[in-house]
Design a protein around this motif. Structure first.
Motif, PDB file in Angstrom:
ATOM      1  N   ASN A 117      -1.811   5.198  -5.246  1.00  0.00           N
ATOM      2  CA  ASN A 117      -2.840   5.544  -6.239  1.00  0.00           C
ATOM      3  C   ASN A 117      -4.149   4.807  -5.977  1.00  0.00           C
ATOM      4  O   ASN A 117      -5.233   5.349  -6.210  1.00  0.00           O
ATOM      5  CB  ASN A 117      -2.340   5.218  -7.653  1.00  0.00           C
ATOM      6  N   THR A 118      -4.056   3.575  -5.491  1.00  0.00           N
ATOM      7  CA  THR A 118      -5.268   2.804  -5.174  1.00  0.00           C
ATOM      8  C   THR A 118      -6.021   3.485  -4.030  1.00  0.00           C
ATOM      9  O   THR A 118      -7.254   3.657  -4.094  1.00  0.00           O
ATOM     10  CB  THR A 118      -4.885   1.360  -4.780  1.00  0.00           C
ATOM     11  N   LEU A 119      -5.288   3.889  -2.998  1.00  0.00           N
ATOM     12  CA  LEU A 119      -5.943   4.565  -1.867  1.00  0.00           C
ATOM     13  C   LEU A 119      -6.540   5.895  -2.308  1.00  0.00           C
ATOM     14  O   LEU A 119      -7.571   6.327  -1.780  1.00  0.00           O
ATOM     15  CB  LEU A 119      -4.945   4.749  -0.719  1.00  0.00           C
ATOM     16  N   ASP A 120      -5.919   6.534  -3.276  1.00  0.00           N
ATOM     17  CA  ASP A 120      -6.448   7.789  -3.786  1.00  0.00           C
ATOM     18  C   ASP A 120      -7.832   7.588  -4.423  1.00  0.00           C
ATOM     19  O   ASP A 120      -8.755   8.385  -4.217  1.00  0.00           O
ATOM     20  CB  ASP A 120      -5.450   8.351  -4.811  1.00  0.00           C
ATOM     21  N   MET A 158      -2.137   5.813 -13.606  1.00  0.00           N
ATOM     22  CA  MET A 158      -2.544   4.461 -13.203  1.00  0.00           C
ATOM     23  C   MET A 158      -3.893   4.436 -12.498  1.00  0.00           C
ATOM     24  O   MET A 158      -4.476   3.367 -12.307  1.00  0.00           O
ATOM     25  CB  MET A 158      -1.470   3.818 -12.310  1.00  0.00           C
ATOM     26  N   ARG A 159      -4.405   5.594 -12.106  1.00  0.00           N
ATOM     27  CA  ARG A 159      -5.700   5.580 -11.437  1.00  0.00           C
ATOM     28  C   ARG A 159      -6.811   5.132 -12.396  1.00  0.00           C
ATOM     29  O   ARG A 159      -7.849   4.644 -11.938  1.00  0.00           O
ATOM     30  CB  ARG A 159      -6.005   6.947 -10.830  1.00  0.00           C
ATOM     31  N   THR A 160      -6.600   5.266 -13.712  1.00  0.00           N
ATOM     32  CA  THR A 160      -7.625   4.780 -14.654  1.00  0.00           C
ATOM     33  C   THR A 160      -7.748   3.257 -14.587  1.00  0.00           C
ATOM     34  O   THR A 160      -8.840   2.745 -14.293  1.00  0.00           O
ATOM     35  CB  THR A 160      -7.343   5.279 -16.089  1.00  0.00           C
ATOM     36  N   PRO A 161      -6.659   2.483 -14.826  1.00  0.00           N
ATOM     37  CA  PRO A 161      -6.828   1.025 -14.695  1.00  0.00           C
ATOM     38  C   PRO A 161      -7.188   0.578 -13.276  1.00  0.00           C
ATOM     39  O   PRO A 161      -7.928  -0.395 -13.101  1.00  0.00           O
ATOM     40  CB  PRO A 161      -5.477   0.445 -15.130  1.00  0.00           C
ATOM     41  N   ILE A 162      -6.708   1.298 -12.263  1.00  0.00           N
ATOM     42  CA  ILE A 162      -7.034   0.908 -10.878  1.00  0.00           C
ATOM     43  C   ILE A 162      -8.540   1.077 -10.629  1.00  0.00           C
ATOM     44  O   ILE A 162      -9.202   0.173 -10.104  1.00  0.00           O
ATOM     45  CB  ILE A 162      -6.210   1.746  -9.873  1.00  0.00           C
ATOM     46  N   ALA A 163      -9.097   2.219 -11.042  1.00  0.00           N
ATOM     47  CA  ALA A 163     -10.533   2.451 -10.845  1.00  0.00           C
ATOM     48  C   ALA A 163     -11.348   1.435 -11.650  1.00  0.00           C
ATOM     49  O   ALA A 163     -12.376   0.933 -11.187  1.00  0.00           O
ATOM     50  CB  ALA A 163     -10.895   3.873 -11.263  1.00  0.00           C
ATOM     51  N   TYR A 164     -10.854   1.123 -12.851  1.00  0.00           N
ATOM     52  CA  TYR A 164     -11.550   0.141 -13.689  1.00  0.00           C
ATOM     53  C   TYR A 164     -11.635  -1.201 -12.972  1.00  0.00           C
ATOM     54  O   TYR A 164     -12.691  -1.836 -12.914  1.00  0.00           O
ATOM     55  CB  TYR A 164     -10.801   0.003 -15.021  1.00  0.00           C
ATOM     56  N   GLY A 165     -10.485  -1.638 -12.406  1.00  0.00           N
ATOM     57  CA  GLY A 165     -10.442  -2.930 -11.719  1.00  0.00           C
ATOM     58  C   GLY A 165     -11.295  -2.940 -10.458  1.00  0.00           C
ATOM     59  O   GLY A 165     -11.998  -3.907 -10.170  1.00  0.00           O
ATOM     60  N   LEU A 166     -11.241  -1.844  -9.701  1.00  0.00           N
ATOM     61  CA  LEU A 166     -12.002  -1.780  -8.445  1.00  0.00           C
ATOM     62  C   LEU A 166     -13.508  -1.860  -8.703  1.00  0.00           C
ATOM     63  O   LEU A 166     -14.229  -2.540  -7.977  1.00  0.00           O
ATOM     64  CB  LEU A 166     -11.684  -0.476  -7.697  1.00  0.00           C
ATOM     65  N   ALA A 167     -13.973  -1.152  -9.730  1.00  0.00           N
ATOM     66  CA  ALA A 167     -15.427  -1.013  -9.906  1.00  0.00           C
ATOM     67  C   ALA A 167     -16.010  -1.958 -10.944  1.00  0.00           C
ATOM     68  O   ALA A 167     -17.224  -2.073 -11.032  1.00  0.00           O
ATOM     69  CB  ALA A 167     -15.753   0.423 -10.294  1.00  0.00           C
ATOM     70  N   GLN A 225       0.224   6.452   8.801  1.00  0.00           N
ATOM     71  CA  GLN A 225      -0.727   7.491   8.341  1.00  0.00           C
ATOM     72  C   GLN A 225      -1.897   6.858   7.592  1.00  0.00           C
ATOM     73  O   GLN A 225      -3.051   7.236   7.770  1.00  0.00           O
ATOM     74  CB  GLN A 225      -0.029   8.460   7.383  1.00  0.00           C
ATOM     75  N   GLN A 226      -1.572   5.877   6.736  1.00  0.00           N
ATOM     76  CA  GLN A 226      -2.635   5.214   5.962  1.00  0.00           C
ATOM     77  C   GLN A 226      -3.604   4.491   6.900  1.00  0.00           C
ATOM     78  O   GLN A 226      -4.820   4.525   6.686  1.00  0.00           O
ATOM     79  CB  GLN A 226      -2.017   4.226   4.960  1.00  0.00           C
ATOM     80  N   CYS A 227      -3.063   3.851   7.950  1.00  0.00           N
ATOM     81  CA  CYS A 227      -3.928   3.138   8.899  1.00  0.00           C
ATOM     82  C   CYS A 227      -4.826   4.131   9.643  1.00  0.00           C
ATOM     83  O   CYS A 227      -6.012   3.861   9.880  1.00  0.00           O
ATOM     84  CB  CYS A 227      -3.099   2.353   9.910  1.00  0.00           C
ATOM     85  N   ALA A 228      -4.260   5.278   9.995  1.00  0.00           N
ATOM     86  CA  ALA A 228      -5.048   6.279  10.710  1.00  0.00           C
ATOM     87  C   ALA A 228      -6.200   6.760   9.836  1.00  0.00           C
ATOM     88  O   ALA A 228      -7.312   6.986  10.311  1.00  0.00           O
ATOM     89  CB  ALA A 228      -4.155   7.450  11.121  1.00  0.00           C
ATOM     90  N   SER A 241       0.811  -1.235   0.000  1.00  0.00           N
ATOM     91  CA  SER A 241       0.000   0.000   0.000  1.00  0.00           C
ATOM     92  C   SER A 241       0.838   1.277   0.000  1.00  0.00           C
ATOM     93  O   SER A 241       0.334   2.346  -0.313  1.00  0.00           O
ATOM     94  CB  SER A 241      -0.958   0.015   1.193  1.00  0.00           C
ATOM     95  N   THR A 242       2.135   1.179   0.382  1.00  0.00           N
ATOM     96  CA  THR A 242       2.947   2.398   0.450  1.00  0.00           C
ATOM     97  C   THR A 242       3.664   2.699  -0.860  1.00  0.00           C
ATOM     98  O   THR A 242       4.338   3.722  -0.974  1.00  0.00           O
ATOM     99  CB  THR A 242       4.007   2.268   1.566  1.00  0.00           C
ATOM    100  N   GLY A 243       3.545   1.819  -1.851  1.00  0.00           N
ATOM    101  CA  GLY A 243       4.219   2.042  -3.131  1.00  0.00           C
ATOM    102  C   GLY A 243       3.387   2.916  -4.053  1.00  0.00           C
ATOM    103  O   GLY A 243       2.326   3.437  -3.674  1.00  0.00           O
ATOM    104  N   SER A 244       3.904   3.070  -5.250  1.00  0.00           N
ATOM    105  CA  SER A 244       3.252   3.939  -6.227  1.00  0.00           C
ATOM    106  C   SER A 244       1.831   3.453  -6.549  1.00  0.00           C
ATOM    107  O   SER A 244       0.868   4.230  -6.510  1.00  0.00           O
ATOM    108  CB  SER A 244       4.159   3.978  -7.466  1.00  0.00           C
ATOM    109  N   ILE A 245       1.676   2.164  -6.824  1.00  0.00           N
ATOM    110  CA  ILE A 245       0.340   1.627  -7.126  1.00  0.00           C
ATOM    111  C   ILE A 245      -0.541   1.677  -5.876  1.00  0.00           C
ATOM    112  O   ILE A 245      -1.723   2.038  -5.940  1.00  0.00           O
ATOM    113  CB  ILE A 245       0.445   0.164  -7.631  1.00  0.00           C
TER     114      ILE A 245
END
Ligand code: NAD
Ligand code: MG
Length: 391
Positions: free
Chosen positions: A18-21, A274-283, A46-49, A11-15
């Motif tokens: 962007n996924t958390l975004d 990368m948020r385009t393919p990430i959003a595609y996969g999530l939804a 920070q992400q956990c908080a 979760s702390t990497g680039s992907i």
């Protein structure tokens, strides 16, 4: 709308970031069930908080006690675990239904396989896992019965350009002739060959179009990334290797294409984000807001396409050769490349030595059947040793 519960491996990497975004923008659709990181404890805290996952995983005991302390201060009651087996727990015990596989390299293999076997929706960014164990991984997906959605932008593009029936029943009447993977050519597409020897890690990581982690950035510069992606496409889409082509496309606007028997070529276009393919996969199969600026075709100067130069990019023919050899050859290719890239990033070898190390390892290691995880991990370990010896 049913809420999806997401585990993010890496979760702390680039992907991961962007996924958390994307997730942040859709609190009614997605909840975070688990977050994992290697060594970036402060960022993970920070992400956990913010996202309050049930489970957080780090690499070692030191990191875990630091994270626990930080979470105590913030009054967050996420359970903290550490080590490789805990990555599997993040997938199987967090209550997630969807797993973003975004750990870089072979370290992501075992938890990604666990997600496949457990029937999760797998959002696959970690291409190295598929390169190392394509056959086993695809079998595990089939047995688990979950959905596999490619996140790598090229494969996500191809997924979008294939007919919806394609993945379920590869059927000749659908008329798919070829997959065309596009590649930017990286930062050294036009660098005079005699200057390649002096390239520094920071130069190699300065990708012209994409912002990514350091390992994949070096792979993009050498084009090993595209070689790994050819193998990734082979396993994901089940077409023979001869039908998977690579095209240099410096603008990174066309993310890949499918050529059909009737003369049609279907492409997917978009910003290099990368948020385009990430959003595609999530939804999927729905489409959601990804925070990506609209593509303005009239503001693009031109779109161009060329054949890759195999002298400039020797990693590409090495990857094709390993793909053709099959069995554990891609496992060897991947392991040797991981060691060579890490050595280059640490200043231990020059940029031009990366393909030399990979080629030596491919020549030194026997090709055997890649039919068990034990065998794959054993070949991976042996290759790393062989590659370190060469270095
Ligand atoms: P990155 O280096 O930015 O992040 C890697 C993540 O993995 C981090 O969270 C890190 O903490 C974690 N990690 C690293 N080693 C680990 C270990 N031994 N154990 C546990 N966790 C570990 O990498 P990235 O750019 O986000 O890429 C992640 C994966 O996605 C890679 O396989 C890459 O090829 C693929 N990918 C990335 C992009 C991109 O745009 N960044 C595009 C396509 C595919
Ligand atoms: Mg890619």
């Amino acid at each position: 709308m049913t809420i999806k519960h997401i585990a993010i491996l890496g979760s702390t990497g680039s992907i991961g970031v962007n996924t958390l975004d994307v997730i942040r923008a859709h609190p009614n659709r997605f909840k975070v069930a688990a977050l994992t990181a290697g060594k970036q404890i402060d960022r993970l805290a920070q992400q956990c908080a913010e996202f309050k996952p049930a489970i957080a995983v780090v690499s070692d005991a030191d990191g875990a006690s630091r994270l626990e302390k930080l979470l105590l201060e913030k009054k967050i009651n996420t359970q903290v675990l550490y080590g490789p087996q805990a990555l599997v727990s993040a997938v199987t015990d967090s209550g997630c239904d969807t797993v973003m596989a975004a750990i870089v390299g072979a370290a992501g293999l075992v938890p990604t396989l666990a997600a496949a076997k457990a029937g999760k929706r797998v959002l696959l960014a970690n291409k190295e896992a598929l390169v190392m164990s394509g056959n086993l991984f695809m079998q595990a997906m089939k047995e688990g019965g979950g959905e596999l959605l490619p996140i790598d932008s090229e494969h996500n593009a191809i997924f979008q350009c294939l007919p919806p029936q394609f993945s379920k029943t590869p059927n000749p009447s659908l008329g798919v002739e070829e997959l065309w993977l596009t590649a930017s050519g990286g930062p050294f597409r036009n660098t005079p060959l005699e200057q390649l020897g002096g390239i520094t890690p920071d130069q190699a990581c300065a990708h012209p179009n994409w912002v990514m982690g350091r390992k994949i950035s070096v792979d993009s510069a050498t084009m090993m990334n595209k070689g790994l992606e050819v193998i990734e496409a082979f396993w994901l889409f089940g077409l023979p290797l001869e039908k998977i082509k690579v095209l240099i496309h410096p603008q990174s606007v066309v993310h890949s294409m499918v050529r059909y028997r009737d003369g049609s070529v279907i492409a997917q276009l978009g910003q290099p984000d990368m948020r385009t393919p990430i959003a595609y996969g999530l939804a999927w199969p729905e489409r959601i807001e990804a925070g990506v600026a609209p593509l303005s075709l009239t503001q693009l100067a031109a779109l161009s396409f060329n054949e890759p130069d195999l002298i400039r990019f020797p990693c590409l023919p090495l990857a094709f050769a390993a793909a053709k050899a099959g069995g554990t050859a891609p496992t060897v290719l991947n392991a040797a490349n991981e060691i060579a890239v890490a050595a280059f990033l640490d200043g231990g070898i020059s940029y031009l030595h990366i393909p030399v190390v990979v080629e030596k390892a491919l020549n030194a290691m026997p090709v055997v059947n890649a039919d068990s995880i034990e065998c794959i991990l054993e070949i991976d370990t042996q290759t790393r040793k062989v590659a370190r010896d060469f270095i």
